[in-house]
Write an enzyme that holds these catalytic residues in place. Structure first.
Site, PDB file in Angstrom:
ATOM      1  N   ALA A   1     -17.504   5.235  25.954  1.00  0.00           N
ATOM      2  CA  ALA A   1     -16.835   4.926  24.695  1.00  0.00           C
ATOM      3  C   ALA A   1     -16.311   6.205  24.033  1.00  0.00           C
ATOM      4  CB  ALA A   1     -17.773   4.129  23.776  1.00  0.00           C
ATOM      5  N   SER A   2     -16.377   6.299  22.726  1.00  0.00           N
ATOM      6  CA  SER A   2     -15.700   7.398  22.031  1.00  0.00           C
ATOM      7  C   SER A   2     -16.329   8.755  22.287  1.00  0.00           C
ATOM      8  CB  SER A   2     -15.704   7.125  20.530  1.00  0.00           C
ATOM      9  OG  SER A   2     -15.061   5.899  20.293  1.00  0.00           O
TER      10      SER A   2
END
Lengths: 373, 615
Positions: B325-326
């Site tokens: 993810a981020s």
């Protein structure tokens, strides 16, 4: 022929006269004691150095030796008189053992007499040759066919009854003891050869009537590797014990085959293997030669015996003694099948040793009582 | 009588008898010679053969199990011990009726059927006169119970042996794993001789991966045995060589703090000492008690662990492959800077969504309405998705894979544990090969925010973060600090450096790290890592991540707090501290909850500021 003449020729030999007077043959006694001594040494090792086992055996020997000397005091004439009664009694015992065994559904060799257990077939080893000797005593020798037939019955019936128990080893010994009397009585060689041929050819028939365990013993004898953990185990382990002894042996109490329980029945039937392992070839030879010395003395006594009864009986006792240790050593070294016979005067156990020593007592009696019997 | 006596010819009969006696004497001599020949053959000619047979009969080599090496943490705290333990053993050869004995023992000691089954299995792997363990770890009460009833059980014995014990097992099982009884398959793989006395083998974790170091070398007793195989006396003994004592890089305090920080949550924590690559904490939570597995766990207990919704047996730290993810954004940023796709000043306007020109598909930012004008630094601080959709599109998948590959994405870290999984760094070739599908431009775009096919384990994330902290120097993470041999010889593990990440301009590192510092402290705009808390007593660079999990369509539009817990996103957090002279890098995954930053704070405090209020 008179015994007095003999001693008048050797008047210096007062010592021999003394032994004669107390009816002991010192040579035989010394050899017996030597074998017993060596046997106790081996037994101490084979019996896991158990002193109580050793004491028990020593006490048995003590009693048996006294009984031997008692039997030596009885003149052959008395044996000659008593033997028909004893034989009849023995037969009754043998039959009753079979009957009781039959009721009890199993092998039965022992008769419990309350204070002691008693194996009637053992005494037949002495009684049978005595009976045959007595029967042939006043017959012409070599025996005629009729005499031969009756004499054969006298030993074949008890042999058969004993084999039925089933006790093959003792049965063979009874047959031998009887057969030896006939052999010494001059049974013609033709009959002997014919009989042997018959015995060999009848093998398959005998095989048919044998118990499974007896068949196994024969099979195992022919090929011990057939069942190395079952019935072949005894022979293999016993050969290992003897073979590993080498010339000088591994030393007293140093045998591993017996002490680590690889060798079965090492205090009884297989005790010779312990001797072979711990005392080696030299030790085995010494024991063997001592046993042979007893045989030689017995044969000498037999040759010097005065009457037919005496000489036949002495010869048979001696040869039976020989066969008993020959079969035992033969079986332990793997040249004969395992038949379950102890090594005389060495194996742990009472009855057979007592019978052997009584036989030796009778030999002494024959040698020291100079009468025509 | 008189008549017959006259008929007997005495002289002739005596002659006959003497002749016969001579013949039999000859026969006796012959037979005796036969015996002597036989004895000569056995004892002199065949002596060698029978001596060999006799020795083979009586000698036995009895192997002795070496003591397994102990396992310590980096400070010498004992993590795996050997404790003396009494077991109820049966020597099958000495038991008359095994089934009767077993059922009697089962009643007396209330053994379950599994124990009996296990015993029967092990029995077939032993010789009949060897003791086979039935029940391990007898209590004092059970010992007393046995000794009182011993006479009833011939062939049943009590034996003392050393048993593996994990003093605080559940805190360390993620890294340590456990030992268990050797099974047949394992027996075929190991050196038979060296394992001839061993009952246990490492099944998982350090115990499995460092089996060679821990096991030691088997010893032997040369013994005289009797016909039943029992030992009569010991002739010679070659002592076994104990296994090496193993010191792990794990800091047991930090490891415990990480477990406590996760509390009732499910997740993983991995902490790495940045200047060496030593793994300080390797935590998957909740975990299990490894002591349960040593003597074979019962089927019932195993199933209850296996079926527990918290999956305690699942090693999230090593085998949990999550979308990064981020947390991927700092790494992608470095790629953009290095390849001159962006500069630190490059800014875009974020309306809250992104689409490829001439394409209808809309890629949404996590923030409805967007972040407005964002430059690179802001984009990292507020985790602007739109910025990274742009960047990913402009970089293209090959350049993305290149920069991520330099950090080690998609490869195992080779920390030394065999069960580690490699994650996934997808490429068009990878997708074609594994999924038989073409690569779409959309795949590239969502790679920019670490979603899609991309996967990484918490251990991998921690390792990448450490590389970031070291400004590109890649130190391979490792767990084995040193081994101490029984003779005292110490073998220290030397850190291994992999090919470093080389950037044209070192200030790119500082640009990204500066932005990551803002993740937890920035108020305007508010950094996504605000939950980390204010005023840590050290400087921190961090990045959050929210890994969406596949969930029914109906939840797509709902607020995170309104959907059932197990459909909520995982929160990820990577961080290192201090910024100037980094000491520790961490990666945290909290499943179905957004509290990863809070966990990170507790872990970092525990290491960098022990005694502060958060620990």
């Amino acid at each position: 022929m008179s015994s007095n003449n003999h001693f008048k020729v050797n008047p210096k030999n007062m010592l021999i006269q003394f032994w004669y007077n107390i009816h002991i043959d010192p040579l035989l006694l010394i050899t017996i004691l030597m074998v017993i001594g060596v046997g106790l040494l081996i037994l101490f090792s084979a019996g896991s150095q158990s002193l109580s086992l050793l004491y028990r055996q020593i006490i048995r020997f003590g009693i048996a030796l006294i009984i031997m000397l008692v039997f030596a005091q009885i003149p052959p004439r008395k044996y000659y008189q008593w033997i028909p009664t004893v034989f009849a009694f023995g037969m009754v015992l043998l039959v009753s053992v079979l009957v009781i065994g039959h009721i009890g559904k199993g092998a039965q060799r022992w008769l419990n007499l309350g204070i002691m257990r008693f194996q009637p077939s053992e005494i037949m080893k002495l009684v049978v040759p005595m009976m045959i000797a007595r029967y042939l005593h006043d017959k012409t020798l070599p025996p005629k066919t009729k005499d031969l037939f009756i004499a054969s019955l006298i030993f074949l019936v008890p042999t058969f009854l004993t084999a039925k128990q089933p006790d093959l080893g003792t049965a063979i010994m009874i047959a031998c003891s009887g057969g030896f009397v006939l052999l010494l009585a001059g049974l013609s060689w033709r009959v002997i050869v014919a009989f042997s041929t018959l015995l060999i050819t009848s093998g398959p028939i005998v095989w048919h009537f044998m118990h499974t365990y007896q068949k196994n013993r024969v099979l195992t004898f022919l090929d011990p590797e057939r069942d190395p953990l079952g019935s072949g185990y005894h022979i293999i382990q016993s050969k290992i014990a003897i073979g590993s002894g080498g010339v000088f042996g591994r030393g007293w109490l140093e045998g591993t085959q017996s002490h680590l329980q690889f060798l079965p029945e090492h205090a009884t039937d297989f005790i010779f293997a312990v001797c072979g392992e711990e005392f080696g070839f030299i030790g085995s030879m010494i024991l063997l030669l001592m046993l042979l010395a007893i045989v030689m003395r017995g044969l000498y006594i037999s040759a010097r015996a005065q009457g037919t009864f005496s000489r036949l009986l002495a010869g048979s006792i001696t040869l039976t003694f020989f066969v008993s240790f020959f079969v035992n050593i033969g079986m332990v070294t793997g040249i004969l099948p395992v038949v379950g016979l102890p090594l005389p005067l060495v194996s742990y156990g009472g009855t057979s040793m007592l019978i052997i020593l009584i036989g030796m007592g009778i030999l002494m009696s024959i040698h020291t009582h100079r009468k025509l019997f | 009588m008189t008549r017959r006596l006259t008929l007997k010819n005495y002289d002739q009969e005596t002659q006959l008898f003497t002749k016969r006696l001579l013949v039999t004497a000859l026969l006796v001599g012959l037979l005796a010679t036969g015996l002597i020949a036989r004895l000569f053959y056995l004892q002199i000619i065949q002596h060698g053969k029978y001596t060999t047979l006799s020795i083979r009969n009586q000698m036995a080599l009895i192997p002795i199990e070496p003591n397994r090496g102990l396992i310590y943490d980096r400070n010498g705290v004992l993590l795996a011990d050997n404790v003396p333990s009494f077991s109820l053993d049966i020597i099958p050869a000495r038991v008359e009726n095994l089934n009767e004995t077993l059922s009697a023992l089962q009643k007396q000691f209330t053994l379950d059927d599994d124990t009996i089954k296990l015993f029967n299995k092990h029995r077939h792997q032993h010789r009949a006169f060897e003791p086979v363990p039935l029940k391990m770890k007898l209590t004092e009460k059970e010992l007393a119970l046995f000794y009182v009833n011993q006479y009833r059980y011939p062939g049943v014995i009590i034996s003392a042996r050393l048993l593996r014990h994990y003093p605080e097992g559940k805190y360390f099982s993620t890294a340590l794993g456990y030992v268990g009884r050797i099974n047949e398959r394992e027996m075929n793989e190991v050196d038979h001789v060296n394992y001839s006395a061993s009952n246990y083998i490492g099944k998982m974790g350090v115990e499995r991966s460092f089996e060679d170091e821990l096991h030691g070398v088997v010893g032997y007793r040369q013994a005289e045995v009797n016909a039943s195989g029992e030992v009569a006396r010991i002739l010679k003994q070659y002592d076994p060589i104990p296994g090496d004592n193993v010191y792990l890089t794990i800091d047991s305090n930090l490891q415990k703090a990480a477990h406590k920080a996760l509390g009732s949550m499910r997740g993983a924590v991995v902490a790495i000492k940045t200047d060496t690559g030593e793994v300080l904490a390797l935590v998957s939570h909740p975990s299990y008690d490894p002591n349960l597995f040593i003597n074979g766990i019962s089927v019932k207990k195993f199933q209850s662990l296996q079926n527990s919704p918290n999956k305690p047996l699942y090693n999230r730290a090593l085998r949990g492959q999550y979308p990064p993810a981020s947390t991927i954004k700092p790494f992608i940023s470095l790629g953009g800077l290095q390849d001159n796709v962006i500069t630190p000043k490059t800014a875009i306007h974020d309306p809250g969504w992104f689409n490829i020109p001439n394409n209808q598909h809309i890629y949404r930012d996590w923030k409805y309405g967007g972040h407005g004008m964002v430059n690179l630094k802001n984009a990292i601080t507020v985790s602007c998705d739109t910025y990274f959709y742009h960047l990913a599109l402009n970089l293209g998948i090959n350049r993305i894979d290149n920069i991520l590959g330099q950090f080690g994405f998609g490869e195992k870290t080779f920390v030394g544990l065999s069960e580690e999984l490699p994650g996934c760094l997808p490429s068009p070739e990878w997708k074609m090969h594994n999924q038989h599908q073409h690569w779409y431009i959309g795949d590239t775009i969502i790679s920019g925010i670490g979603q899609g096919l991309m996967l990484a384990t918490p251990l991998q994330l921690a390792s990448y973060t450490a590389t970031l902290a070291n400004r590109g120097i890649r130190r391979r993470p490792y767990l084995l600090m040193k081994t101490v041999k029984p003779d005292g010889h110490i073998e220290q593990t030397m850190p291994i450096e992999d090919t470093p990440v080389m950037l044209d301009k070192p200030e790119y590192w500082e640009t990204v790290i500066d932005a990551m510092q803002q993740v937890i402290i920035s108020e305007h705009p508010k950094g996504t890592g605000f939950r980390f808390g204010l005023n840590p007593p050290y400087t921190v660079a961090a990045k959050t991540g929210t890994a969406q999990i596949t969930r029914p369509k109906k939840y797509e539009t709902m607020r995170e707090n309104d959907i059932p817990k197990h459909f909520r996103s995982h929160s990820l957090f990577i961080a290192f501290a201090p910024i100037k002279d980094p000491k520790i890098a961490v990666a945290i995954v909290v499943e179905n909850d957004k509290l990863a930053p809070i966990v990170a704070r507790k872990v970092m405090d525990a290491y960098l500021a022990p005694g502060s209020k958060n620990t």
